[in-house]
Structures are given as structure tokens and as C-alpha cells.
Scaffold this motif. Structure first.
Motif, PDB file in Angstrom:
ATOM      1  N   PRO A  35       0.870  -1.164  -0.022  1.00  0.00           N
ATOM      2  CA  PRO A  35       0.027   0.046  -0.018  1.00  0.00           C
ATOM      3  C   PRO A  35       0.751   1.142   0.004  1.00  0.00           C
ATOM      4  N   PRO A  36       0.658   2.368  -0.464  1.00  0.00           N
ATOM      5  CA  PRO A  36       1.327   3.677  -0.618  1.00  0.00           C
ATOM      6  C   PRO A  36       1.778   3.931   0.921  1.00  0.00           C
ATOM      7  N   GLN A  37       1.030   3.833   1.695  1.00  0.00           N
ATOM      8  CA  GLN A  37       1.329   4.156   3.217  1.00  0.00           C
ATOM      9  C   GLN A  37       1.362   2.962   4.008  1.00  0.00           C
ATOM     10  N   LYS A  38       2.395   3.042   4.914  1.00  0.00           N
ATOM     11  CA  LYS A  38       2.663   1.971   5.844  1.00  0.00           C
ATOM     12  C   LYS A  38       1.344   2.189   6.649  1.00  0.00           C
ATOM     13  N   LEU A  39       1.145   0.908   7.470  1.00  0.00           N
ATOM     14  CA  LEU A  39       0.020   0.832   8.424  1.00  0.00           C
ATOM     15  C   LEU A  39       0.511   0.654   9.774  1.00  0.00           C
ATOM     16  N   SER A  40      -0.484   1.316  10.749  1.00  0.00           N
ATOM     17  CA  SER A  40       0.056   1.221  12.140  1.00  0.00           C
ATOM     18  C   SER A  40      -0.367  -0.076  12.668  1.00  0.00           C
ATOM     19  N   ILE A  41       0.234  -0.661  13.457  1.00  0.00           N
ATOM     20  CA  ILE A  41      -0.032  -2.106  13.881  1.00  0.00           C
ATOM     21  C   ILE A  41      -0.485  -2.087  15.248  1.00  0.00           C
ATOM     22  N   THR A  42      -0.829  -0.746  15.788  1.00  0.00           N
ATOM     23  CA  THR A  42      -1.403  -0.511  17.256  1.00  0.00           C
ATOM     24  C   THR A  42      -2.725  -1.391  17.285  1.00  0.00           C
ATOM     25  N   ASP A  43      -2.801  -2.125  18.319  1.00  0.00           N
ATOM     26  CA  ASP A  43      -4.107  -3.016  18.696  1.00  0.00           C
ATOM     27  C   ASP A  43      -4.465  -3.791  17.505  1.00  0.00           C
ATOM     28  N   THR A  44      -3.460  -4.224  16.671  1.00  0.00           N
ATOM     29  CA  THR A  44      -3.727  -5.235  15.580  1.00  0.00           C
ATOM     30  C   THR A  44      -3.512  -6.620  16.067  1.00  0.00           C
ATOM     31  N   PRO A  45      -4.339  -7.543  15.939  1.00  0.00           N
ATOM     32  CA  PRO A  45      -3.914  -9.020  16.466  1.00  0.00           C
ATOM     33  C   PRO A  45      -2.981  -9.376  15.346  1.00  0.00           C
ATOM     34  N   MET A  46      -2.336 -10.435  16.126  1.00  0.00           N
ATOM     35  CA  MET A  46      -1.366 -11.414  15.217  1.00  0.00           C
ATOM     36  C   MET A  46      -2.225 -12.464  14.321  1.00  0.00           C
ATOM     37  N   ALA A  47      -1.372 -12.562  13.247  1.00  0.00           N
ATOM     38  CA  ALA A  47      -2.232 -13.412  12.225  1.00  0.00           C
ATOM     39  C   ALA A  47      -2.028 -14.723  12.610  1.00  0.00           C
ATOM     40  N   ILE A  48      -3.239 -15.391  12.549  1.00  0.00           N
ATOM     41  CA  ILE A  48      -3.312 -16.944  13.166  1.00  0.00           C
ATOM     42  C   ILE A  48      -3.845 -17.520  11.905  1.00  0.00           C
ATOM     43  N   GLY A  49      -3.711 -18.712  11.442  1.00  0.00           N
ATOM     44  CA  GLY A  49      -4.553 -19.586  10.742  1.00  0.00           C
ATOM     45  C   GLY A  49      -3.944 -19.681   9.528  1.00  0.00           C
ATOM     46  N   GLY A  50      -4.905 -19.805   8.311  1.00  0.00           N
ATOM     47  CA  GLY A  50      -4.192 -20.028   7.022  1.00  0.00           C
ATOM     48  C   GLY A  50      -4.754 -19.466   5.929  1.00  0.00           C
ATOM     49  N   LYS A  51      -5.395 -20.332   5.092  1.00  0.00           N
ATOM     50  CA  LYS A  51      -5.817 -19.929   3.665  1.00  0.00           C
ATOM     51  C   LYS A  51      -6.874 -18.749   3.892  1.00  0.00           C
TER      52      LYS A  51
END
Length: 103
Positions: A35-51
Motif C-alpha cells: 500500500p502507498p502508506q505504511k499501516l499502524s499495528i497498534t491494537d492489531t491482532p497477530m495473524a493466526i490460521g491459514g488459507k
């Protein structure tokens, strides 16, 4: 089609839409775009899972669309998940347009 979560990063990605952007192969299980601008990870959950997961790899600033399972990574944050078209993710290539769609 993806349903995004309520995280700060997902909201910031949504605010950048629509995007016409290049999607690239990264590994054997995902496609990425920057994306053109980086995203803030504040209060963003870890990615778990898959497909079908939509995630953000914070160190490089890329959004990852998984079409197969993946290993957890402390730098990978969940933005949402696929609600349709999951089997088509692997076929994406070149320039695509990403837009918002309210359901």
C-alpha cells in the motif's frame, strides 16, 4: 472478497482504497502488494490460521493474501479474511484494483 477486522491497520488500509496496485508472488502460499502508506499495528491482532487470511507484514510494509496455510510470525498482523473467491487468490497477478464494497 475480504472482510476486514476492526484493527487500526485494517482501518488505515481501508482509508487508502481504492488502490490500483501491482500484486506479486512472494512465496509458495501467498501474494503481496505494497500500500502507498505504511499501516499502524497498534491494537492489531497477530495473524493466526491459514488459507484466506489477509495480513500485514510490518517490517516490509506489505499486505499478504494467503491462499494456503502459513506459520505464525511475530511480525505478521491480521487484517481480515476471505469471504468469497478464496480459491482465486493464487491466480492474481500484475496490476489489480482493490476497492471497498459494503455488504
Amino acid at each position: 472478497m475480504y472482510k476486514i477486522n476492526e484493527s487500526q491497520a485494517a482501518k488505515e488500509l481501508y482509508a487508502q482504497l481504492p488502490l490500483t496496485i501491482e500484486v506479486e508472488d512472494f512465496s509458495i502460499n501467498d501474494k503481496v502488494f505494497y500500500p502507498p502508506q505504511k499501516l499502524s499495528i497498534t491494537d492489531t491482532p497477530m495473524a493466526i490460521g491459514g488459507k484466506g487470511k489477509l495480513a500485514y507484514f510490518e517490517p516490509w510494509g506489505d499486505v499478504v493474501m494467503f491462499y494456503d496455510s502459513f506459520s505464525e510470525n511475530s511480525s505478521l498482523f491480521e487484517l481480515g479474511e476471505s469471504v468469497s473467491g478464496q480459491d482465486d487468490i493464487e491466480k492474481l497477478s500484475g496490476i489489480i484494483t482493490i476497492s471497498a464494497y459494503d455488504i
